[in-house]
Design a protein around this motif. Structure first.
Motif, PDB file in Angstrom:
ATOM      1  N   VAL A  14       9.943 -71.118  29.896  1.00 21.99           N
ATOM      2  CA  VAL A  14      10.257 -72.119  30.921  1.00 21.99           C
ATOM      3  C   VAL A  14      10.390 -73.500  30.283  1.00 21.99           C
ATOM      4  CG1 VAL A  14       9.347 -73.331  32.942  1.00 21.99           C
ATOM      5  CG2 VAL A  14       9.204 -70.834  32.823  1.00 21.99           C
ATOM      6  N   GLY A  15       9.465 -73.847  29.393  1.00 24.48           N
ATOM      7  CA  GLY A  15       9.490 -75.158  28.753  1.00 24.48           C
ATOM      8  C   GLY A  15      10.692 -75.376  27.861  1.00 24.48           C
ATOM      9  N   ALA A  16      11.181 -74.325  27.222  1.00 23.68           N
ATOM     10  CA  ALA A  16      12.321 -74.453  26.315  1.00 23.68           C
ATOM     11  C   ALA A  16      13.648 -74.524  27.051  1.00 23.68           C
ATOM     12  CB  ALA A  16      12.333 -73.285  25.330  1.00 23.68           C
ATOM     13  N   GLY A  17      13.649 -74.179  28.352  1.00 28.21           N
ATOM     14  CA  GLY A  17      14.854 -74.309  29.166  1.00 28.21           C
ATOM     15  C   GLY A  17      16.004 -73.434  28.689  1.00 28.21           C
ATOM     16  N   GLU A  18      17.193 -74.017  28.675  1.00 27.80           N
ATOM     17  CA  GLU A  18      18.416 -73.286  28.317  1.00 27.80           C
ATOM     18  C   GLU A  18      18.358 -72.713  26.914  1.00 27.80           C
ATOM     19  OE1 GLU A  18      21.490 -72.898  30.142  1.00 27.80           O
ATOM     20  OE2 GLU A  18      20.196 -73.414  31.845  1.00 27.80           O
ATOM     21  N   ALA A  19      17.594 -73.347  26.041  1.00 26.33           N
ATOM     22  CA  ALA A  19      17.558 -72.924  24.638  1.00 26.33           C
ATOM     23  C   ALA A  19      17.020 -71.514  24.458  1.00 26.33           C
ATOM     24  CB  ALA A  19      16.727 -73.910  23.813  1.00 26.33           C
ATOM     25  N   VAL A  20      16.232 -71.030  25.412  1.00 24.61           N
ATOM     26  CA  VAL A  20      15.587 -69.722  25.240  1.00 24.61           C
ATOM     27  C   VAL A  20      16.539 -68.556  25.533  1.00 24.61           C
ATOM     28  CG1 VAL A  20      14.727 -69.285  27.577  1.00 24.61           C
ATOM     29  CG2 VAL A  20      13.348 -68.611  25.606  1.00 24.61           C
TER      30      VAL A  20
END
Length: 447
Positions: free
Chosen positions: A303-309
């Motif tokens: 969730v914290g990494a957003g789109e990057a994950v």
């Protein structure tokens, strides 16, 4: 329904115990044992110590864990819907506390710091009279608390700790781990990396510079090199770093075509998006698409990494969307209490509190050696990980390991990871001797 066993663990010890009334209640007092022990609650309160990072780099995971510990106490004491007390098999707990008495608890803040974790555990034992201490989100915290608890004769049920050392060279008789370890991550993830990215790869590691990162790097390096991958570089990064640009720039000209981020918590939440912003995921290297791997991560990190994950492969200990009865029971209870699905950190804390309480109930006493023996070799199911065993030789839990991928098309902010594989308990089981260490004695110290 309670399960009782009559064996050497349930026989009265000490002088004068020549006759055993097998029909008597399965409850003992300290007079039944050869010596006193630290914080014997026979004539006092039953206090659990929940020591987690409430501040620092891993605070989000720690606060989740703490909420789950508090929920576990409610269920042990007979409040709420019972959660996993309805699915654990076998189970001795009756939903009326432990040995018929209600459990209380105290909390502490490890500050994501090894020294603070050890000091907090000591205060819980000495000031608050905790009979058991549990909690951690870094392996440094876990190992420090586990060592202290061995010295003081108090059982430690570790929280989230992934270093091989926790149940390897630093294992202790008074410490138990439900969470999986770095070696198991390597075994689980390697076949999926070979399938997705092939066996001709050049990997660059960025690694959190403490015990977890070191063993994570070693295990993933060994697993990928066994596939045929070449390790280009292994670079250590400080815990709690905000800006990773000085560590990411060298990757661009390294000749690597895979970046492996051995980071957790806010470290990964910072490093992964920055790696993507550097254009690494859009690069070509050695005639291949450049890839990023995060060997171990959680829903909170995703969730914290957003789109990057999106699309990133890793391993997890547990996932709230699993379809087994234990997972559904815990997710329902936690969701009703806190308005969101639980993380793997929350799950680990909840399970550890339940397993300790159940071991006391099965042993019929808080006397640590008997509780330890009730946990050693304990086989159980219904806690969300399939059939599980606490191995007696190192106190490591063995169960299936999940391989996950960041969801490309999430339907909600919590729908961030897809389970793409499960590695069996048998496949992630290893010889306990490979990591060394000694469990130490059963005999308790009296704090």
């Amino acid at each position: 329904m309670a399960t009782f066993r009559t064996n050497r663990r349930t026989l009265l010890k000490g002088a004068g115990a020549g006759i055993v009334a097998l029909g008597a209640p399965h409850i003992f007092t300290k007079g039944a044992w050869a010596q006193n022990f630290c914080n014997d609650p026979t004539n006092g309160k039953i206090v659990f110590g929940f020591n987690v990072p409430q501040t620092g780099s891993y605070a989000e995971e720690g606060l989740e864990q703490l909420k789950a510990y508090e929920l576990a106490v409610k269920h042990i004491n007979g409040e709420g819907d019972g959660g996993m007390l309805n699915t654990l098999k076998p189970i001795a707990l009756k939903g009326n506390g432990v040995l018929g008495r209600k459990v209380e608890y105290v909390t502490g803040d490890t500050q994501t710091n090894t020294d603070a974790a050890r000091d907090g555990a000591r205060r819980m034992i000495e000031r608050d009279k905790a009979i058991m201490v549990t909690g951690s989100v870094t392996s440094g915290e876990a190992i420090a608390q586990q060592s202290l608890c061995q010295e003081m004769g108090v059982i430690y049920m570790s929280g989230l700790t992934h270093s091989n050392d926790t149940t390897g060279k630093d294992k202790r008789r008074y410490g138990f781990r439900h969470f999986f370890n770095a070696y198991q991550s390597g075994v689980a993830i390697a076949p999926f990396l070979a399938k997705e990215y092939g066996t001709d790869r050049r990997a660059y590691h960025l690694t959190a510079d403490y015990t977890w990162g070191w063993t994570q790097e070693e295990s993933i390096k060994n697993a990928t090199e066994a596939l045929g991958w070449e390790t280009v570089a292994t670079v250590r990064t400080p815990l709690g770093l905000g800006d990773y640009s000085q560590y990411l720039t060298p990757v661009l000209n390294s000749g690597a075509d895979v970046l492996i981020l051995n980071h957790y918590g806010h470290d990964m939440v910072n490093s992964l998006p920055q790696a993507v912003q550097f254009g690494l995921r859009d690069r070509q290297a050695n005639g291949k698409n450049f890839e990023i791997v995060v060997p171990m991560f959680s829903e909170l990190m995703a969730v914290g990494a957003g789109e990057a994950v999106k699309g990133i492969i890793g391993t997890s200990n547990w996932q709230w969307s699993l379809d087994d009865e234990g997972t559904k029971a815990f997710t329902k209870a936690y969701g009703e209490a806190y308005g969101a699905p639980p993380s793997q950190s929350a799950h680990t804390g909840y399970v550890q509190a339940i397993l300790y309480a159940d071991a006391v109930e099965r042993a019929g006493t808080f006397y640590p050696p008997e509780v330890i023996k009730a946990l050693e070799g304990f086989e159980f199911d219904g806690m969300g990980n399939g059939p599980t065993v606490y191995r007696d030789s190192d106190h490591q839990c063995f169960k299936e390991v999940l391989v996950v991928r960041g969801n490309e098309n999430p339907t909600s902010r919590f729908d961030v990871l897809n389970v793409i594989g499960k590695t069996t308990r048998e496949d992630v089981t290893y010889d306990a001797s490979i990591f060394g260490g000694e469990l130490g004695p059963y005999e308790p110290n009296e704090c």
